[in-house]
Design a protein around this motif. Structure first.
Motif, PDB file in Angstrom:
ATOM      1  N   GLY A   1       0.816  -1.214   0.000  1.00 20.30           N
ATOM      2  CA  GLY A   1       0.000   0.000   0.000  1.00 20.30           C
ATOM      3  C   GLY A   1       0.844   1.256   0.000  1.00 20.30           C
ATOM      4  N   GLY A   2       1.900   1.267   0.809  1.00 20.21           N
ATOM      5  CA  GLY A   2       2.775   2.427   0.857  1.00 20.21           C
ATOM      6  C   GLY A   2       3.495   2.659  -0.454  1.00 20.21           C
ATOM      7  N   GLU A   3       3.943   1.565  -1.072  1.00 19.89           N
ATOM      8  CA  GLU A   3       4.648   1.703  -2.351  1.00 19.89           C
ATOM      9  C   GLU A   3       3.714   2.225  -3.434  1.00 19.89           C
ATOM     10  N   VAL A   4       2.480   1.707  -3.492  1.00 16.41           N
ATOM     11  CA  VAL A   4       1.529   2.193  -4.487  1.00 16.41           C
ATOM     12  C   VAL A   4       1.189   3.660  -4.219  1.00 16.41           C
ATOM     13  N   ALA A   5       1.012   4.021  -2.953  1.00 19.23           N
ATOM     14  CA  ALA A   5       0.683   5.411  -2.618  1.00 19.23           C
ATOM     15  C   ALA A   5       1.771   6.362  -3.094  1.00 19.23           C
ATOM     16  N   ARG A   6       3.020   6.011  -2.850  1.00 21.10           N
ATOM     17  CA  ARG A   6       4.123   6.887  -3.262  1.00 21.10           C
ATOM     18  C   ARG A   6       4.234   6.976  -4.781  1.00 21.10           C
ATOM     19  N   GLN A   7       4.037   5.857  -5.460  1.00 21.61           N
ATOM     20  CA  GLN A   7       4.166   5.895  -6.913  1.00 21.61           C
ATOM     21  C   GLN A   7       2.975   6.594  -7.572  1.00 21.61           C
ATOM     22  N   LEU A   8       1.785   6.470  -7.005  1.00 21.12           N
ATOM     23  CA  LEU A   8       0.659   7.258  -7.498  1.00 21.12           C
ATOM     24  C   LEU A   8       0.930   8.748  -7.314  1.00 21.12           C
ATOM     25  N   ARG A   9       1.427   9.098  -6.140  1.00 21.99           N
ATOM     26  CA  ARG A   9       1.787  10.501  -5.870  1.00 21.99           C
ATOM     27  C   ARG A   9       2.778  11.013  -6.913  1.00 21.99           C
ATOM     28  N   ASP A  10       3.813  10.230  -7.165  1.00 20.99           N
ATOM     29  CA  ASP A  10       4.843  10.661  -8.106  1.00 20.99           C
ATOM     30  C   ASP A  10       4.320  10.723  -9.539  1.00 20.99           C
TER      31      ASP A  10
ATOM     32  N   GLY B   1       1.433  11.943 -10.294  1.00 20.14           N
ATOM     33  CA  GLY B   1       0.530  13.086 -10.421  1.00 20.14           C
ATOM     34  C   GLY B   1      -0.835  12.918  -9.794  1.00 20.14           C
ATOM     35  N   TRP B   2      -1.035  11.827  -9.055  1.00 17.26           N
ATOM     36  CA  TRP B   2      -2.308  11.624  -8.371  1.00 17.26           C
ATOM     37  C   TRP B   2      -2.326  12.363  -7.034  1.00 17.26           C
ATOM     38  N   GLN B   3      -3.515  12.829  -6.647  1.00 23.90           N
ATOM     39  CA  GLN B   3      -3.738  13.287  -5.284  1.00 23.90           C
ATOM     40  C   GLN B   3      -4.072  12.047  -4.450  1.00 23.90           C
ATOM     41  N   VAL B   4      -3.232  11.755  -3.478  1.00 24.97           N
ATOM     42  CA  VAL B   4      -3.329  10.491  -2.752  1.00 24.97           C
ATOM     43  C   VAL B   4      -3.767  10.737  -1.312  1.00 24.97           C
ATOM     44  N   ARG B   5      -4.743   9.934  -0.896  1.00 27.68           N
ATOM     45  CA  ARG B   5      -5.194   9.938   0.492  1.00 27.68           C
ATOM     46  C   ARG B   5      -4.875   8.588   1.119  1.00 27.68           C
ATOM     47  N   GLY B   6      -4.502   8.631   2.375  1.00 25.50           N
ATOM     48  CA  GLY B   6      -4.277   7.405   3.118  1.00 25.50           C
ATOM     49  C   GLY B   6      -5.120   7.406   4.380  1.00 25.50           C
ATOM     50  N   LEU B   7      -5.745   6.287   4.697  1.00 26.92           N
ATOM     51  CA  LEU B   7      -6.549   6.157   5.912  1.00 26.92           C
ATOM     52  C   LEU B   7      -5.662   5.581   7.007  1.00 26.92           C
ATOM     53  N   LYS B   8      -5.659   6.234   8.152  1.00 22.07           N
ATOM     54  CA  LYS B   8      -4.742   5.814   9.212  1.00 22.07           C
ATOM     55  C   LYS B   8      -5.388   6.006  10.575  1.00 22.07           C
ATOM     56  N   ARG B   9      -5.310   4.972  11.377  1.00 21.07           N
ATOM     57  CA  ARG B   9      -5.818   5.076  12.746  1.00 21.07           C
ATOM     58  C   ARG B   9      -4.820   5.843  13.616  1.00 21.07           C
ATOM     59  N   GLY B  10      -5.332   6.490  14.647  1.00 20.55           N
ATOM     60  CA  GLY B  10      -4.471   7.088  15.661  1.00 20.55           C
ATOM     61  C   GLY B  10      -3.906   8.451  15.349  1.00 20.55           C
ATOM     62  N   LEU B  11      -4.310   9.089  14.256  1.00 15.01           N
ATOM     63  CA  LEU B  11      -3.835  10.447  13.984  1.00 15.01           C
ATOM     64  C   LEU B  11      -4.360  11.398  15.052  1.00 15.01           C
ATOM     65  N   GLU B  12      -3.551  12.365  15.428  1.00 15.53           N
ATOM     66  CA  GLU B  12      -3.981  13.336  16.433  1.00 15.53           C
ATOM     67  C   GLU B  12      -5.030  14.288  15.874  1.00 15.53           C
ATOM     68  N   SER B  13      -4.922  14.630  14.590  1.00 11.68           N
ATOM     69  CA  SER B  13      -5.901  15.506  13.953  1.00 11.68           C
ATOM     70  C   SER B  13      -6.695  14.703  12.932  1.00 11.68           C
TER      71      SER B  13
ATOM     72  N   GLU C   1      -3.875  15.087   8.006  1.00 10.59           N
ATOM     73  CA  GLU C   1      -2.460  15.464   8.169  1.00 10.59           C
ATOM     74  C   GLU C   1      -1.775  15.327   6.818  1.00 10.59           C
ATOM     75  N   GLN C   2      -1.000  16.327   6.451  1.00 10.53           N
ATOM     76  CA  GLN C   2      -0.236  16.291   5.213  1.00 10.53           C
ATOM     77  C   GLN C   2       1.193  15.843   5.519  1.00 10.53           C
ATOM     78  N   ARG C   3       1.609  14.778   4.835  1.00  9.84           N
ATOM     79  CA  ARG C   3       2.965  14.285   5.066  1.00  9.84           C
ATOM     80  C   ARG C   3       3.452  13.573   3.815  1.00  9.84           C
ATOM     81  N   ASP C   4       4.648  13.943   3.373  1.00  4.01           N
ATOM     82  CA  ASP C   4       5.280  13.306   2.217  1.00  4.01           C
ATOM     83  C   ASP C   4       4.400  13.364   0.969  1.00  4.01           C
ATOM     84  N   GLY C   5       3.648  14.442   0.820  1.00  6.66           N
ATOM     85  CA  GLY C   5       2.831  14.603  -0.367  1.00  6.66           C
ATOM     86  C   GLY C   5       1.558  13.776  -0.364  1.00  6.66           C
ATOM     87  N   ILE C   6       1.212  13.195   0.774  1.00  9.58           N
ATOM     88  CA  ILE C   6       0.007  12.373   0.913  1.00  9.58           C
ATOM     89  C   ILE C   6      -0.874  12.983   1.992  1.00  9.58           C
TER      90      ILE C   6
END
Length: 334
Positions: free
Chosen positions: A17-26, A28-40, A43-48
């Protein structure tokens, strides 16, 4: 960057999942990732764009997928815990979101769907008679994706051999062949002598998925593809590549047989070993996915030279020092 290509990646913190997310980002895709435990909430990080949520919560998935044309379903319960109870509800949530958005689901597939009656060379349309519990669940996942295409969703399944890569997480490479976080002293061979085995380098798998997404409108609503990856004809080529890379870094590992007896002894207490033991049948006979259909669509399957891929993997695992400027993305792969 294009503003109309949006993808949600479930499992973006993991290996594939991480590899696909980074390559989609690179790409030209706008990439979202679902993640448990975020404080907000986001969150924008590494272009995702990371969104707080849980793949087990349908409303979280529906909300995160809003406006997305693609949903990458690469999420698995950590450490195989409650795998059988969680996998199908999670894919059902992805399907619900894809139907709502009329989106394309991308699923990293495996050989688990197939039993010995399909061996040794497996085409996409081969009968699926799985020989394991996990294989049975995999068949159900894909059938649900197929059924969802009647309701407006689309699906691409990319099946590949055993994953390895710098961030592969749970894999035969990192949990069976070598030990992460230390120099390579021993390489364990799970298979029988002379029995072929198939491997897949995660960055190549991700590049394949991105390339297929670029062609998604021309594909069937439910499209399945097999990757050739690396065919280890006698079951020793991967070990030889690991040893060659380790020796370049002053390490001299020995090659030994994988201690299958230990999985029998510890499987009741260690879920990962229990899962490894269930898949032993895939090491007892040559099992090869036929990649001709994929090559016909893409022209050529992405393929990083084996020792280059092994070096990146061992560096990512902390077994050898990372090369200066080394990236997991095989931009110059042959």
């Amino acid at each position: 960057m294009s503003t109309n290509k949006r993808a949600l990646v479930l499992g973006a913190s993991g290996g594939i999942g991480g590899e696909v997310a980074r390559q989609l980002r690179d790409a030209g895709w706008q990439v979202r990732g679902l993640k448990r435990g975020l404080e907000s909430l986001t969150e924008q990080r590494d272009g995702i764009t990371w969104i707080r949520g849980d793949a087990m919560a349908r409303n979280d998935v529906l909300s995160a997928a809003r406006g997305c044309q693609v949903i990458v379903h690469a999420v698995n319960p950590p450490g195989y815990r409650h795998w059988g109870q969680r996998v199908l509800p999670m894919v059902d949530n992805t399907i619900a979101a894809a139907i709502a958005e009329r989106a394309t689901i991308v699923l990293p597939g495996t050989v688990y769907n197939y039993g010995p009656d399909a061996f040794p060379l497996i085409a996409e349309e081969a009968p699926q008679h799985p020989a394991s519990r996990k294989g049975g669940i995999r068949v159900q996942m894909e059938q649900r994706l197929r059924d969802a295409t009647a309701q407006g969703a689309r699906a691409i399944v990319v099946r590949a051999g055993d994953f390895f890569g710098p961030r592969a997480g749970n894999s035969w490479f990192s949990q069976g062949l070598v030990k992460p976080g230390q120099p390579v002293k021993k390489i364990l061979l799970p298979g029988k002598a002379g029995v072929g085995h198939q491997w897949a380098y995660l960055p190549d798998v991700a590049r394949t998925m991105v390339a297929l997404l670029d062609r998604r409108d021309a594909l069937a609503p439910f499209a399945r593809f097999h990757m050739t990856g690396y065919w280890d004809a006698d079951g020793t080529r991967m070990a030889q590549a690991i040893r060659a890379v380790a020796r370049r870094h002053g390490q001299h590992p020995v090659v030994s047989a994988f201690p299958w007896w230990l999985t029998w002894a510890l499987a009741p207490f260690v879920p990962t070993l229990r899962e490894l033991r269930e898949m032993r049948y895939l090491w007892n006979a040559p099992v090869r996915l036929d990649g001709r259909q994929l090559a016909a669509v893409l022209g050529e399957e992405p393929h990083t030279p084996l020792e280059q891929a092994v070096e990146a993997t061992l560096a990512g695992m902390g077994c050898i020092p990372p090369a200066i400027g080394m990236s997991s993305s095989p931009a110059h792969a042959a």
